[in-house]
Enzyme design. Structure first.
Site, PDB file in Angstrom:
ATOM      1  N   LYS A 174       0.938  -1.327  -0.146  1.00 12.28           N
ATOM      2  CA  LYS A 174       0.137  -0.046  -0.150  1.00 12.28           C
ATOM      3  C   LYS A 174       0.934   1.274  -0.242  1.00 12.28           C
ATOM      4  O   LYS A 174       0.554   2.186  -0.761  1.00 12.28           O
ATOM      5  CB  LYS A 174      -0.804  -0.161   1.193  1.00 12.28           C
ATOM      6  CG  LYS A 174      -0.332   0.363   2.695  1.00 12.28           C
ATOM      7  CD  LYS A 174      -1.375   0.147   3.523  1.00 12.28           C
ATOM      8  CE  LYS A 174      -0.952   0.238   5.046  1.00 12.28           C
ATOM      9  NZ  LYS A 174      -0.146   1.227   5.227  1.00 12.28           N
ATOM     10  N   THR A 175       1.942   1.278   0.908  1.00 17.08           N
ATOM     11  CA  THR A 175       2.945   2.616   0.923  1.00 17.08           C
ATOM     12  C   THR A 175       3.534   2.647  -0.627  1.00 17.08           C
ATOM     13  O   THR A 175       3.456   3.684  -1.088  1.00 17.08           O
ATOM     14  CB  THR A 175       3.954   2.415   1.900  1.00 17.08           C
ATOM     15  OG1 THR A 175       3.508   2.087   2.987  1.00 17.08           O
ATOM     16  CG2 THR A 175       4.680   3.458   1.822  1.00 17.08           C
ATOM     17  N   ASP A 233      -3.774   7.554   4.521  1.00 14.69           N
ATOM     18  CA  ASP A 233      -3.440   5.969   4.691  1.00 14.69           C
ATOM     19  C   ASP A 233      -3.979   5.504   5.934  1.00 14.69           C
ATOM     20  O   ASP A 233      -4.502   6.356   7.009  1.00 14.69           O
ATOM     21  CB  ASP A 233      -1.894   6.119   4.838  1.00 14.69           C
ATOM     22  CG  ASP A 233      -1.137   4.640   4.994  1.00 14.69           C
ATOM     23  OD1 ASP A 233      -1.991   3.555   4.408  1.00 14.69           O
ATOM     24  OD2 ASP A 233      -0.118   4.580   5.230  1.00 14.69           O
ATOM     25  N   GLU A 234      -4.268   4.196   6.147  1.00 18.66           N
ATOM     26  CA  GLU A 234      -4.688   3.515   7.352  1.00 18.66           C
ATOM     27  C   GLU A 234      -6.165   4.152   7.726  1.00 18.66           C
ATOM     28  O   GLU A 234      -6.489   4.423   8.884  1.00 18.66           O
ATOM     29  CB  GLU A 234      -3.620   3.711   8.557  1.00 18.66           C
ATOM     30  CG  GLU A 234      -2.270   3.188   8.361  1.00 18.66           C
ATOM     31  CD  GLU A 234      -2.375   1.670   8.397  1.00 18.66           C
ATOM     32  OE1 GLU A 234      -3.426   1.068   8.337  1.00 18.66           O
ATOM     33  OE2 GLU A 234      -1.169   1.112   8.356  1.00 18.66           O
ATOM     34  N   GLN A 279      -7.056  -4.672   9.838  1.00 17.12           N
ATOM     35  CA  GLN A 279      -5.896  -4.081  10.833  1.00 17.12           C
ATOM     36  C   GLN A 279      -6.346  -3.020  11.589  1.00 17.12           C
ATOM     37  O   GLN A 279      -5.434  -2.255  12.027  1.00 17.12           O
ATOM     38  CB  GLN A 279      -4.568  -3.841   9.864  1.00 17.12           C
ATOM     39  CG  GLN A 279      -4.143  -4.927   9.121  1.00 17.12           C
ATOM     40  CD  GLN A 279      -3.099  -4.687   8.098  1.00 17.12           C
ATOM     41  OE1 GLN A 279      -1.788  -4.589   8.788  1.00 17.12           O
ATOM     42  NE2 GLN A 279      -3.076  -4.732   6.958  1.00 17.12           N
ATOM     43  N   ARG A 301       3.352  -9.486  10.538  1.00 18.57           N
ATOM     44  CA  ARG A 301       4.700  -8.922  10.499  1.00 18.57           C
ATOM     45  C   ARG A 301       5.662  -9.818   9.818  1.00 18.57           C
ATOM     46  O   ARG A 301       6.880  -9.276   9.340  1.00 18.57           O
ATOM     47  CB  ARG A 301       4.974  -8.397  11.900  1.00 18.57           C
ATOM     48  CG  ARG A 301       4.007  -7.435  12.573  1.00 18.57           C
ATOM     49  CD  ARG A 301       3.502  -6.163  11.734  1.00 18.57           C
ATOM     50  NE  ARG A 301       2.484  -6.492  10.879  1.00 18.57           N
ATOM     51  CZ  ARG A 301       1.963  -5.857   9.778  1.00 18.57           C
ATOM     52  NH1 ARG A 301       2.572  -4.769   9.591  1.00 18.57           N
ATOM     53  NH2 ARG A 301       0.802  -6.244   9.253  1.00 18.57           N
TER      54      ARG A 301
END
Length: 661
Positions: A38-39, A238-239, A269, A603
């Site tokens: 996504k980044t 974002d997020e 998330q 992670r």
């Protein structure tokens, strides 16, 4: 896609990422699973806008961590400088052009509030209260109102106020509802009023004010709102699943008539509902804006297929979610290890032993190993074992800017720029001690020091001159020079230079502060000072992840969000701990705890190890534990019994089974 004729920012993207990057007009929702890039997608999209004629200063990108914002800026520079065609803006951002504004929500708030300080009637150099400052102010408010801070916890009252602000509820609205409610609510309302008075008197704001005051400014001032809508014509968030009510409304206020807004999120998330985050904001997005385009990113580039399969097993048990299933083209990878320890000490021994083996036998870099835990208290036993073994480790949680000596220097600077900041003046005047006691300090702050003895008046005069000197230096010198000057003229250098080993270490930290300040030296003096004070106030645990600190990382699962490591240990998988019983009252948000476990699992890139302990000491009492039921949700095909393998490797007889898969 990848060829010599394709611009670098459009190469090596999968079809859905490419669509997200090139869909630039109108509202866009990107649902991006863990490790789905996504980044990368947001960064490439911003670069695509610039390369197609959008001015960088017309682009806004809001993230939830300073680390993510920094990573975006660095990737963007690399991409913009990669192409060599004459008609492309080569070196655009390194040749003096304006940058896209990339920041956290709180940094965005600081930026807007400083630009409109006169309109709001606040000092441009307002101080940002940290949690300790806020708790101190709440305690003072309780005492002033005649309440016992031991009976009415300042932490609880501050939490209620913070929750209200995060839900976009101001003091007056809260007071109206609280007075007809509980007694505690009425006390909180009274404390809130005194708290606001204290903040105003000191020319300060707290963290929540940075958002709610920005929101109110934009909501109530059409000219200011339209100014920012015109400035930031392309907005990226974002997020998005972690936005609370005030952040959600703030985004809506910033979006202009063309509705060029792109939000990226993943409801799976969302792990911050206790901070009033609302995962349903993703669903509301499609109702809030017209003709929304939605793109689902499901290909994971981080984890092996075994780890990803386990993650999918875990998260599909949640009911309140948008259906998606991550997939990967990565190799199958190792099985997931589960180690059932006898005790917390045995758990720590195993984890550190595995870290030693990975580093010495397999050549794994320590920085590629992370140990995650649900609660901060778990780090103590782990730290003891890491210290004993000599394995390099770093605990996230003690921020550089929270160190006493660093806070002292920052207080000198803030007091010089904002003399109304009682907190900073009080801290500075006593470090080192200047013989100005509590009574003298009170008179100095009230401006009645003429009633003091001549000797005390002279001490006050010297201190005030010191602050004036610092203010003048800050206005004319590079930030690093200003900090060097403060450390010297304050007396801290002399105090620590010839002191104890601990004091000499404090001096080394102050030298590190000067080194850090050099990063701001390219800006105009006061601009650089404002930026470093803002960054210090808004620093997070992740900011401590220095790239050159080659050590095993220890942190909570919450702190790990957005990070990735080759090797991850998730510890304390026991009923009541993970999933966690809130304050021991048996209240468990099952879906949020499961989302948190999902975040922990994802992670890991190459190897995942899950551990639990049959007994653990909590709050001074040893507790017998039942393994977390999350472990039973894992398909046995992806799991191996690490204790049994360890026993076989050591030639022990018998197999120890503490959990039945």
């Amino acid at each position: 896609m990848s060829d010599n004729l394709t611009p670098s920012h459009l190469q090596n993207l999968n079809s859905r990422q490419l669509k997200a990057v090139t869909t630039t007009e109108g509202p866009l929702l990107i649902v991006a699973g863990a490790g789905a890039g996504k980044t990368r997608t947001i960064t490439h999209r911003i670069v695509h806008l610039i390369k197609n004629g959008v001015a960088p200063e017309n682009i806004l990108a809001v993230t939830f961590t300073n680390k993510a914002a920094k990573e975006m800026r660095e990737r963007m520079r690399d991409l913009l400088n990669a192409d060599t065609e004459i008609n492309r803006p080569i070196n655009a951002l390194s040749s003096g052009m304006a940058m896209p504004f990339m920041a956290t929500f709180h940094s965005l708030g600081v930026h807007i509030l400083r630009e409109n300080a006169v309109e709001l009637g606040i000092p441009r150099n307002f101080t940002i209260f940290d949690r300790a400052d806020s708790l101190r102010a709440i305690k003072n408010a309780l005492v002033k109102l005649g309440y016992d801070p031991k009976q009415y916890e300042p932490k609880t009252i501050l939490g209620i106020i913070s929750k209200a602000k995060g839900s976009n509820v101001g003091r007056e609205e809260f007071t109206g509802s609280a007075n007809g409610g509980s007694y505690y609510g009425e006390i909180t309302a009274k404390c809130w009023q005194e708290y606001e008075k204290a903040l105003k008197k000191e020319g300060s704001l707290d963290f929540d004010d940075l958002l709610i005051k920005t929101h109110d400014l934009l909501a109530n001032n059409t000219d200011v709102r339209e100014k920012y809508q015109k400035r930031w014509q392309y907005i990226h968030i974002d997020e998005y699943q972690d936005t609370n009510a005030v952040q959600y409304d703030l985004v809506r206020l910033l979006v202009g008539p063309k509705q060029n807004i792109c939000v990226v999120g993943d409801g799976d998330q969302c792990v911050y509902t206790w901070r009033q985050a609302k995962p349903e904001n993703i669903n509301h997005f499609e109702k809030e804006f017209d003709n929304v385009q939605s793109i689902l990113l499901e290909q994971n580039y981080r984890s092996t297929s075994n780890i990803l399969a386990a993650a999918n097993d875990i998260i599909t048990k949640n009911v309140n979610r948008k259906d998606k299933k991550l997939f990967t083209e990565n190799e199958e990878g190792s099985l997931i290890s589960v180690y059932g320890a006898y005790s917390a000490g045995d758990e720590a021994r195993y984890i550190v032993g595995e870290c030693e083996r990975l580093i010495s036998d397999e050549g794994v870099s320590p920085r590629e190993i992370a140990v995650l835990y649900r609660a901060n208290f778990q780090s103590r036993t782990l730290e003891e074992r890491f210290l004993y073994s000599g394995t390099p480790y770093q605990v996230l949680g003690t921020k550089f800017f929270d160190r006493k000596e660093v806070k002292d220097v920052l207080s000198y600077l803030r007091a010089a720029l904002n003399p109304n900041s009682t907190v900073d003046v009080t801290r500075a005047v006593s470090t080192p001690s200047r013989g100005i006691g509590k009574m003298s300090l009170t008179k100095m702050l009230d401006g009645t020091e003429e009633s003091l003895s001549p000797a005390l008046q002279e001490k006050v005069r010297k201190f005030k001159n010191l602050l004036t000197d610092i203010k003048q230096t800050a206005a004319l010198s590079k930030p690093s020079e200003t900090f060097t000057h403060i450390i010297k003229i304050s007396g801290m250098e002399a105090k620590y230079k010839n002191g104890t080993e601990e004091e000499r270490e404090r001096l080394e930290n102050l030298k590190e502060l000067v080194s850090l300040a050099t990063k701001y030296d390219a800006s105009e003096p006061m601009e650089g000072i404002e930026h470093i004070l803002q960054d210090a106030a808004l620093a997070t645990d992740q900011d401590e992840l220095a790239e050159d600190n080659n050590a095993v990382k220890l942190m909570t699962v919450h702190a790990s969000k957005g990070l990735e490591f080759d090797h991850v240990f998730v510890t304390g998988l026991e009923e009541g701990l993970f999933p966690h019983e809130k304050m021991g009252d048996g209240d468990v948000d099952e879906e949020e705890e499961r989302r948190l476990f999902y975040v922990a699992i994802t992670r890991a890139g190459l190897k995942l190890c899950l551990t639990y302990a049959a007994t653990r000491t909590i709050y001074g009492s040893e507790r017998a534990n039942i393994p977390s039921h999350f472990l039973n949700d894992l398909d046995p095909r992806y799991v191996e019994d690490a204790r049994a393998l360890a026993s076989e490797a050591q030639g022990e007889s018998g197999k120890v089974d503490l959990i039945d898969f």
